[in-house]
Scaffold this motif. Sequence first.
Motif, PDB file in Angstrom:
ATOM      1  N   ALA D 287     -57.766  29.199  68.377  1.00 36.26           N
ATOM      2  CA  ALA D 287     -57.113  28.829  67.157  1.00 36.26           C
ATOM      3  C   ALA D 287     -55.744  28.347  67.269  1.00 36.26           C
ATOM      4  O   ALA D 287     -55.168  27.607  66.456  1.00 36.26           O
ATOM      5  CB  ALA D 287     -57.300  29.714  66.053  1.00 36.26           C
ATOM      6  N   TYR D 326     -65.675  28.536  64.636  1.00 33.11           N
ATOM      7  CA  TYR D 326     -64.843  28.756  63.551  1.00 33.11           C
ATOM      8  C   TYR D 326     -62.857  28.479  64.024  1.00 33.11           C
ATOM      9  O   TYR D 326     -62.309  27.999  63.364  1.00 33.11           O
ATOM     10  CB  TYR D 326     -64.727  30.019  62.747  1.00 33.11           C
ATOM     11  CG  TYR D 326     -66.162  29.976  62.043  1.00 33.11           C
ATOM     12  CD1 TYR D 326     -65.990  29.595  60.733  1.00 33.11           C
ATOM     13  CD2 TYR D 326     -67.243  30.467  62.746  1.00 33.11           C
ATOM     14  CE1 TYR D 326     -67.082  29.653  59.887  1.00 33.11           C
ATOM     15  CE2 TYR D 326     -68.402  30.187  61.800  1.00 33.11           C
ATOM     16  CZ  TYR D 326     -68.265  29.718  60.482  1.00 33.11           C
ATOM     17  OH  TYR D 326     -69.575  29.696  59.833  1.00 33.11           O
ATOM     18  N   ALA D 327     -62.804  29.408  65.158  1.00 33.78           N
ATOM     19  CA  ALA D 327     -61.568  29.253  65.825  1.00 33.78           C
ATOM     20  C   ALA D 327     -61.155  27.886  65.958  1.00 33.78           C
ATOM     21  O   ALA D 327     -59.995  27.499  65.658  1.00 33.78           O
ATOM     22  CB  ALA D 327     -61.443  30.349  66.879  1.00 33.78           C
ATOM     23  N   ALA D 330     -60.297  25.689  63.042  1.00 34.70           N
ATOM     24  CA  ALA D 330     -58.963  26.004  62.567  1.00 34.70           C
ATOM     25  C   ALA D 330     -57.871  24.947  63.237  1.00 34.70           C
ATOM     26  O   ALA D 330     -56.787  24.699  62.615  1.00 34.70           O
ATOM     27  CB  ALA D 330     -58.438  27.436  62.662  1.00 34.70           C
TER      28      ALA D 330
END
Lengths: 362, 362, 362, 362
Positions: D287, D326-327, D330
């Motif tokens: 992220a 998901y990271a 981001a």
Amino acid sequence: MTVVIVLREAVTPAERWRLVERVGESAATVQVHSPTLLSAGGDAAAVQAAIGADPAVHSVAAIPADYPKAARASAPRGTTLRVGPLTVGGGEFAVIAGPCSVESRDQLLTTARAVHRAGAHALRGGMFKPRTSPYSFQGLGAEAVDLVVETKEVTGLPFVSEIVDVRDVEVMAECVDVLQIGARNMQNYALLREVGMTRIPVLLKRGLAATVDETLLAAEYLLDGGNDQVAICERGIRTFENSYRFTLDLAAVAVFRERTHLPIVVDPSHAAGQTGRVMPLALAAAAGGADGIIVESHCDPATAKCDGNQALPTGDLPELMRRLEYAVSAAGRRLVPHRPGLHRVAGAPRPVPQDAPVRIAS
Amino acid sequence: MTVVIVLREAVTPAERWRLVERVGESAATVQVHSPTLLSAGGDAAAVQAAIGADPAVHSVAAIPADYPKAARASAPRGTTLRVGPLTVGGGEFAVIAGPCSVESRDQLLTTARAVHRAGAHALRGGMFKPRTSPYSFQGLGAEAVDLVVETKEVTGLPFVSEIVDVRDVEVMAECVDVLQIGARNMQNYALLREVGMTRIPVLLKRGLAATVDETLLAAEYLLDGGNDQVAICERGIRTFENSYRFTLDLAAVAVFRERTHLPIVVDPSHAAGQTGRVMPLALAAAAGGADGIIVESHCDPATAKCDGNQALPTGDLPELMRRLEYAVSAAGRRLVPHRPGLHRVAGAPRPVPQDAPVRIAS
Amino acid sequence: MTVVIVLREAVTPAERWRLVERVGESAATVQVHSPTLLSAGGDAAAVQAAIGADPAVHSVAAIPADYPKAARASAPRGTTLRVGPLTVGGGEFAVIAGPCSVESRDQLLTTARAVHRAGAHALRGGMFKPRTSPYSFQGLGAEAVDLVVETKEVTGLPFVSEIVDVRDVEVMAECVDVLQIGARNMQNYALLREVGMTRIPVLLKRGLAATVDETLLAAEYLLDGGNDQVAICERGIRTFENSYRFTLDLAAVAVFRERTHLPIVVDPSHAAGQTGRVMPLALAAAAGGADGIIVESHCDPATAKCDGNQALPTGDLPELMRRLEYAVSAAGRRLVPHRPGLHRVAGAPRPVPQDAPVRIAS
Amino acid sequence: MTVVIVLREAVTPAERWRLVERVGESAATVQVHSPTLLSAGGDAAAVQAAIGADPAVHSVAAIPADYPKAARASAPRGTTLRVGPLTVGGGEFAVIAGPCSVESRDQLLTTARAVHRAGAHALRGGMFKPRTSPYSFQGLGAEAVDLVVETKEVTGLPFVSEIVDVRDVEVMAECVDVLQIGARNMQNYALLREVGMTRIPVLLKRGLAATVDETLLAAEYLLDGGNDQVAICERGIRTFENSYRFTLDLAAVAVFRERTHLPIVVDPSHAAGQTGRVMPLALAAAAGGADGIIVESHCDPATAKCDGNQALPTGDLPELMRRLEYAVSAAGRRLVPHRPGLHRVAGAPRPVPQDAPVRIAS
């Protein structure tokens, strides 16, 4: 924890073997490092209990990490590195001085003569320089050999120089009396192994983020290779403070003393980063119990090809030597200049015994 | 960069005002700190050019951060903190010793008498202790006042103790001669402001992650309040090395010397963390150019309520004083014991001038 | 090591007393912190053996330092700090944003409205600023109270502000919902004691050279005073690297999680030191398992009176919120904006249980 | 400061030479690194003024240290390291996983198959291990070659392994696709020179006390040798905190991004030191804008010959990959698993342009 077991000199192979077996029952690992030195890993208390009062055993000690040969327990009275007039350890204080790098015949000879005249015990000078930038001056390399040989003939001073490549041992052996392993290579294990296989004395510099124990583990690589002429050099560690180059860690000198029998040298120049701070740090190192210093000195710092702003002008060396006499006296050591002309400080504290140099009973 | 402008003593208000105006044209900010001290922020070169050779100006210097009053440029010959027999700075070396905390009448008196007998110049002792854990002994607090008053009468030694709360100034003023601001409160600006408003001398300890410049900015808070009896204390910084408590930063002593006129004391005890390392570090500090040391000492370390394992037994103080004489001589300072009985080291280097204590021209 | 002993809810005073006695026989010290929380110092193994399978005991754990109330063992499922729309801990991710310092009515209102519109949960802003230099802007102080009160009415956001003086509690209580204890005051024990006696929620910032355990010991001062609304804030530590202001220590977030039940907030702004680095660090903190962030944001960074170069323009907050949704999903947390308008990331990993937030069984 | 001067592609030798001359008049030094890349040392402003609006010049930038080839200015859109299915940089996120060391056929194959199945892009494994103690397992060395060759045939994964000795290049070239230079050898300039002369891609780990700029200077040694397939690896620096092994420095990822065009990988394993902390740190790295991670993973950590307590069990890799999606979303990157089976996160932020990956306009 590693347990260091020193056997009596007169131990027989049978006694040794019996002891190895007995220790092996309670330890995870046992190693035989020499006829009179064993070490054991695992539960230190269990190992010590297993040994009990075995008559073959001279002494037993638990040490914080796995360096049985470098541990003070294996040579409680301390060891000494000796090359010609240079003696590091044994109650004498050694002064090694010289330029950051060998630049020219004139520069080396002029500086070396001044170093000799001041009474220092060895000459330093870089032939192969490890530089942060690939575009900086990297030293004269093998071209420096002849200059160094000539300079040694003129002054009689042993020569200390850094090795940076495993393939350079042979060429350096032609003129170097003490191989320095630099801070950036302290954990270059290939280099440690290679130098450990020679019998050339070594000055091992502490890495700039190496703990005391990691430094002694690096020394263990050298000792494990069979090279027992090793001195440790504290030269400053990296911290948040940036008003100088490195934080000279004089508390580490006391801790090294507790944990190892190897002599301890301090380099005040790289930490200082500025000429005016070199002498205070050199004096602090001497009073704080070091066995010697290695200091950058140049006949003409303004023209130096590297580190000129931290080089002590050779003209300041006599003043350094004069002040060092007082500082080493405070620590119970002797400064014996290579050439006569300086005298002992009158009424100085008597030298403290070598096995507990500056320590006061608590 | 901040520019420090020192005016001539005989400057008239009109001349001063004219100068402020002229500087103000090229500087971002101008401050009048005293009749003879101005500072300017902004472009240092432009400010220096604007001043030119103004006859009202005694000297001009650019300093690395915003501490015009603490900067050496504002008092190039150095300043001195004096309380009774304690003189910190001015070429004399001061020894402050005593227990971590005041524990009992017996402990304080016994320790203080030994400190006095050894020739030290002041007694230290904690009344209010800042402790990492809320469950540790926090000191006797106000109950210690009477014990301290009595002890001072017996020994004649001034008393140094740490203040941890802005509301304690009054009670501490009853018996404390030098207020110590501890490392953990070095950037407690409310406390610095409060103590700066008193006229009690201050020993300001460097924070354990404070740079040299941040420490001098903390001192500036004290000086800006009007309290000009301030000494800086190096006591070790926090680094990766954990074989001792803190890394004593003796290079910082030299850097403080370059940047401030305030005297510099070293605390070798908190860094050492172990008794056997205290004396080497004390000697190193002395030879490295400090103006004094503050050392934890206890009549019976084994029973100490805090920091017993780093306290020097009072029985070792005479040996410390004897060795210190040699170490301070190396740095060109004098150790004058509070009570006679110890003598100067014969033939020591002559004291170096106060404005450049251990520095060698480069 | 300290042993934390959690008793069953239904324990009787007699059972508790019997247990204290039994533990006391093997421990050096025993403390009763609450009807269901004891701690013991000394030999952890002996204490655990002495307790055995006592039916009054719910659980027993040894912790690395002396913070029984902050230890995760005393509340394994974690605790939560709640003020109005702000929830720190409990699986939700909190965003606190606002200017370094309250400068004017216009600046505060404009910034606060943007913070509110972006969906953040609380507003930050300094009233009393601890500044390294005595000559820097020190905040509006008590003059800010009315501005803050008005801003809270307009936005409904709770207000977070730093306390720097024990004597400021009363004035700050007029408008501050969460008292921040700054990094430089983390070991200002007088302040910790004072704030611990209030019931105002606290955001405790880790000191710039404080270990994880020292930070939890500081939290213990607050908890020991009776204030149980405490969150820890990682904001960067001091290291040798100086290409940014501080080294944001996201590994510490995981370690805090293991050792304490307190929620953990990250401040990405002070470490970054530069606007362009704030968002990557904020996202890293969210994906790395923090319970929230506190970020400096300003309606017009170019005119900010302090720290303008690290303030995120309020115009970037919506983008930050949008990206944060993905980052917190990676860590198994939820970002619920204060005002509707943003949606959950589709198909995100299910929230992990609160007592082991991002941990994968090993 | 060094000034990097990028010339237009169509520049003629005559134009280049004219420019070198012109720059040379105001610079201390000028270097020609390639037909379109010059650098100049000295006064940056003067050099930039001298160049003015020269039509041969594409762009000019001053950089903090002497690494013209590694500087982002020389390739503003970033460069990419590619080997088979492994792409580091260019908007894709790379996952390299595998054991600390190659131990046996069974261990390597089992681990590699799981790494492959999870979708990772390359396999790591130590053949020659640099160990702090001379008595620790030092790796299988050349004996590992056949095992690695077989494993690569089975999985199709490129192999990443550390080189520790300049004399090992040949044997490693038999099976290694990416040579790793370890943290302890980052300033082993002999090794950098040797590897720089090969055309084997390199993963250069930041030294544990190396600044961002020193790391880029080490990369410059590689680039200067002609090897342009280089990625930087952040793996944690040494600080005072010791509740984990190293302090993972994710702020440095953002700073590396600003200063260099080289892709940036993060190793979360060596910093974590404990399995449960590896995943949070891996997610934080993703992220926070890294181009990939290199993570220690073992089919049976309990039996690993080294670093078992920080190895992620291979069974956790699918969960890691799922969360990573998901990271990386981001941060505006894509995770494309080597084998199908995982899908893009719906509605993720659009990838940010490669030349300013996660940066928000300030």
